[in-house]
Motif scaffolding. Structure first.
Motif, PDB file in Angstrom:
ATOM      1  N   SER A   1    -100.255 -41.873  -6.445  1.00 10.45           N
ATOM      2  CA  SER A   1    -100.290 -42.695  -7.646  1.00 10.45           C
ATOM      3  C   SER A   1    -101.295 -42.201  -8.673  1.00 10.45           C
ATOM      4  O   SER A   1    -102.350 -41.666  -8.332  1.00 10.45           O
ATOM      5  N   GLY A   2    -100.934 -42.443  -9.938  1.00 14.55           N
ATOM      6  CA  GLY A   2    -101.827 -42.064 -11.024  1.00 14.55           C
ATOM      7  C   GLY A   2    -102.694 -43.202 -11.522  1.00 14.55           C
ATOM      8  O   GLY A   2    -103.750 -42.970 -12.103  1.00 14.55           O
TER       9      GLY A   2
ATOM     10  N   GLY B   1    -103.023 -47.974  -1.194  1.00 10.88           N
ATOM     11  CA  GLY B   1    -102.695 -49.165  -0.427  1.00 10.88           C
ATOM     12  C   GLY B   1    -101.877 -50.185  -1.187  1.00 10.88           C
ATOM     13  O   GLY B   1    -101.300 -51.102  -0.583  1.00 10.88           O
ATOM     14  N   MET B   2    -101.777 -50.037  -2.511  1.00 12.91           N
ATOM     15  CA  MET B   2    -100.996 -50.973  -3.315  1.00 12.91           C
ATOM     16  C   MET B   2     -99.502 -50.762  -3.106  1.00 12.91           C
ATOM     17  O   MET B   2     -99.045 -49.639  -2.884  1.00 12.91           O
ATOM     18  N   VAL B   3     -98.738 -51.852  -3.209  1.00 15.42           N
ATOM     19  CA  VAL B   3     -97.280 -51.817  -3.075  1.00 15.42           C
ATOM     20  C   VAL B   3     -96.675 -52.587  -4.248  1.00 15.42           C
ATOM     21  O   VAL B   3     -97.180 -53.658  -4.614  1.00 15.42           O
ATOM     22  N   TRP B   4     -95.580 -52.057  -4.841  1.00 13.27           N
ATOM     23  CA  TRP B   4     -94.949 -52.728  -5.979  1.00 13.27           C
ATOM     24  C   TRP B   4     -93.484 -52.301  -6.095  1.00 13.27           C
ATOM     25  O   TRP B   4     -93.107 -51.233  -5.608  1.00 13.27           O
ATOM     26  N   PRO B   5     -92.650 -53.120  -6.734  1.00  9.78           N
ATOM     27  CA  PRO B   5     -91.239 -52.755  -6.926  1.00  9.78           C
ATOM     28  C   PRO B   5     -91.117 -51.632  -7.951  1.00  9.78           C
ATOM     29  O   PRO B   5     -91.875 -51.572  -8.919  1.00  9.78           O
ATOM     30  N   ASN B   6     -90.130 -50.776  -7.757  1.00 13.78           N
ATOM     31  CA  ASN B   6     -89.887 -49.707  -8.715  1.00 13.78           C
ATOM     32  C   ASN B   6     -89.504 -50.282 -10.067  1.00 13.78           C
ATOM     33  O   ASN B   6     -88.761 -51.259 -10.162  1.00 13.78           O
ATOM     34  N   ALA B   7     -89.993 -49.652 -11.134  1.00 18.83           N
ATOM     35  CA  ALA B   7     -89.769 -50.157 -12.488  1.00 18.83           C
ATOM     36  C   ALA B   7     -88.296 -50.176 -12.878  1.00 18.83           C
ATOM     37  O   ALA B   7     -87.876 -50.982 -13.710  1.00 18.83           O
ATOM     38  N   PHE B   8     -87.494 -49.297 -12.292  1.00 16.46           N
ATOM     39  CA  PHE B   8     -86.068 -49.236 -12.632  1.00 16.46           C
ATOM     40  C   PHE B   8     -85.196 -49.944 -11.596  1.00 16.46           C
ATOM     41  O   PHE B   8     -84.248 -50.636 -11.966  1.00 16.46           O
ATOM     42  N   ALA B   9     -85.493 -49.766 -10.326  1.00 18.67           N
ATOM     43  CA  ALA B   9     -84.635 -50.286  -9.255  1.00 18.67           C
ATOM     44  C   ALA B   9     -85.076 -51.650  -8.739  1.00 18.67           C
ATOM     45  O   ALA B   9     -84.378 -52.245  -7.915  1.00 18.67           O
ATOM     46  N   GLY B  10     -86.199 -52.153  -9.191  1.00 25.49           N
ATOM     47  CA  GLY B  10     -86.677 -53.440  -8.718  1.00 25.49           C
ATOM     48  C   GLY B  10     -87.058 -53.400  -7.249  1.00 25.49           C
ATOM     49  O   GLY B  10     -87.487 -52.367  -6.736  1.00 25.49           O
ATOM     50  N   ASP B  11     -86.856 -54.512  -6.554  1.00 30.52           N
ATOM     51  CA  ASP B  11     -87.315 -54.589  -5.160  1.00 30.52           C
ATOM     52  C   ASP B  11     -86.362 -53.916  -4.177  1.00 30.52           C
ATOM     53  O   ASP B  11     -86.558 -54.011  -2.964  1.00 30.52           O
ATOM     54  N   HIS B  12     -85.348 -53.209  -4.677  1.00 28.24           N
ATOM     55  CA  HIS B  12     -84.522 -52.384  -3.789  1.00 28.24           C
ATOM     56  C   HIS B  12     -85.264 -51.099  -3.416  1.00 28.24           C
ATOM     57  O   HIS B  12     -84.940 -50.461  -2.403  1.00 28.24           O
ATOM     58  N   ALA B  13     -86.208 -50.699  -4.241  1.00 29.88           N
ATOM     59  CA  ALA B  13     -87.012 -49.499  -3.978  1.00 29.88           C
ATOM     60  C   ALA B  13     -88.479 -49.870  -4.150  1.00 29.88           C
ATOM     61  O   ALA B  13     -88.939 -50.113  -5.263  1.00 29.88           O
ATOM     62  N   MET B  14     -89.185 -49.919  -3.053  1.00 34.07           N
ATOM     63  CA  MET B  14     -90.590 -50.302  -3.084  1.00 34.07           C
ATOM     64  C   MET B  14     -91.480 -49.058  -3.110  1.00 34.07           C
ATOM     65  O   MET B  14     -91.219 -48.079  -2.403  1.00 34.07           O
ATOM     66  N   MET B  15     -92.511 -49.125  -3.940  1.00 33.70           N
ATOM     67  CA  MET B  15     -93.456 -48.030  -4.078  1.00 33.70           C
ATOM     68  C   MET B  15     -94.711 -48.351  -3.261  1.00 33.70           C
ATOM     69  O   MET B  15     -95.197 -49.493  -3.290  1.00 33.70           O
ATOM     70  N   MET B  16     -95.227 -47.362  -2.577  1.00 40.24           N
ATOM     71  CA  MET B  16     -96.445 -47.545  -1.792  1.00 40.24           C
ATOM     72  C   MET B  16     -97.395 -46.390  -2.082  1.00 40.24           C
ATOM     73  O   MET B  16     -97.058 -45.227  -1.844  1.00 40.24           O
ATOM     74  N   ALA B  17     -98.565 -46.695  -2.604  1.00 40.66           N
ATOM     75  CA  ALA B  17     -99.543 -45.657  -2.944  1.00 40.66           C
ATOM     76  C   ALA B  17    -100.317 -45.224  -1.700  1.00 40.66           C
ATOM     77  O   ALA B  17    -101.069 -46.007  -1.125  1.00 40.66           O
ATOM     78  N   LEU B  18    -100.100 -43.983  -1.304  1.00 38.64           N
ATOM     79  CA  LEU B  18    -100.867 -43.417  -0.190  1.00 38.64           C
ATOM     80  C   LEU B  18    -102.064 -42.622  -0.689  1.00 38.64           C
ATOM     81  O   LEU B  18    -103.064 -42.465   0.009  1.00 38.64           O
ATOM     82  N   ARG B  19    -101.951 -42.091  -1.903  1.00 42.76           N
ATOM     83  CA  ARG B  19    -103.047 -41.343  -2.544  1.00 42.76           C
ATOM     84  C   ARG B  19    -103.183 -41.836  -3.974  1.00 42.76           C
ATOM     85  O   ARG B  19    -102.224 -42.339  -4.567  1.00 42.76           O
ATOM     86  N   ASP B  20    -104.372 -41.663  -4.542  1.00 42.74           N
ATOM     87  CA  ASP B  20    -104.583 -42.077  -5.924  1.00 42.74           C
ATOM     88  C   ASP B  20    -105.487 -41.072  -6.636  1.00 42.74           C
ATOM     89  O   ASP B  20    -105.738 -39.975  -6.115  1.00 42.74           O
ATOM     90  N   ARG B  21    -106.005 -41.442  -7.782  1.00 44.00           N
ATOM     91  CA  ARG B  21    -106.769 -40.501  -8.606  1.00 44.00           C
ATOM     92  C   ARG B  21    -108.110 -40.124  -7.981  1.00 44.00           C
ATOM     93  O   ARG B  21    -108.759 -39.175  -8.422  1.00 44.00           O
ATOM     94  N   ARG B  22    -108.521 -40.856  -6.971  1.00 47.83           N
ATOM     95  CA  ARG B  22    -109.774 -40.515  -6.295  1.00 47.83           C
ATOM     96  C   ARG B  22    -109.607 -39.358  -5.320  1.00 47.83           C
ATOM     97  O   ARG B  22    -110.593 -38.768  -4.881  1.00 47.83           O
TER      98      ARG B  22
END
Length: 210
Positions: free
Chosen positions: A127-128, A133-154
């Protein structure tokens, strides 16, 4: 004693079943297909430190690679891979369609067949702007495709990170169902919505018993 040794060796060999999906270190891209959304991200095998890996370069583009492969999560629930980013994307809001870009992502797809609305996916992303650890629905597909951040800017650029996820448990947690089979694995480096450039590397991908 010899028979016992043979039996033990077979027992040890089968102690942790492994199902290969991406054999990039062997220079093998067989079975992987391209899916184009906007422009073409360039994917190619390169050698780094004597090992073959998959390199992805995106310039305001979004295309991915996917491999149809049915995985029995009751037998091999753990998805394993390693990845490394070489160039970050500028910070953007990934919760909005205008910021739905990721320097690296690996995802699993559960097909709904003819009932396409039942297709579900988990995107494990670098994630940028969301915290690890954050989880959220994809901006286009909604809750059919869930995003999970395993890495971030740190997390550091030009450093390999190994990942291991229990997909069976993640599907249960995110979709409320005990789903036995995954039907495809995909990866994508994209920068089409916000523009810019992204560059990343992917190592071998496989499922394991533990």
């Amino acid at each position: 004693m010899i028979l016992m040794g043979v039996l033990l060796s077979f027992g040890m060999a089968g102690a942790n079943e492994k199902v290969e999906v991406g054999r990039f270190s062997a220079g093998d891209l067989s079975g992987w297909e391209s899916k184009r959304f906007e422009g073409d991200t360039r994917y190619r095998l390169i050698d780094i430190d004597g090992l073959s890996v998959l390199k992805a370069e995106s310039q305001a583009s979004a295309s991915g690679l996917y491999k149809k492969q049915r995985i029995d999560l009751f037998k091999t629930p753990y998805l394993n891979w390693r990845w490394r980013i070489m160039r970050r994307l500028s910070k953007r809001d990934e919760l909005e369609k205008s910021g739905d870009d990721y320097v690296a992502r690996v995802y699993v797809v559960v097909s709904g067949g003819w009932a396409f609305w039942k297709t579900r996916a988990i995107n494990y992303v670098w994630s940028g702007n969301q915290a690890k650890g954050m989880v959220w629905p994809n901006a286009f597909a909604g809750d059919h495709a869930m995003m999970m951040a395993l890495r971030d800017r740190r997390d550091s650029v030009a450093v390999w990170y190994r990942e291991r996820r229990n997909v069976l448990e993640d599907l249960q947690r995110l979709f409320g169902e005990r789903i036995r089979y995954v039907d495809a694995v995909a990866l994508m480096t994209d920068s089409d919505n916000g523009g810019g450039q992204a560059e990343s590397l992917y190592g071998d991908i496989y499922f394991s018993e533990r």
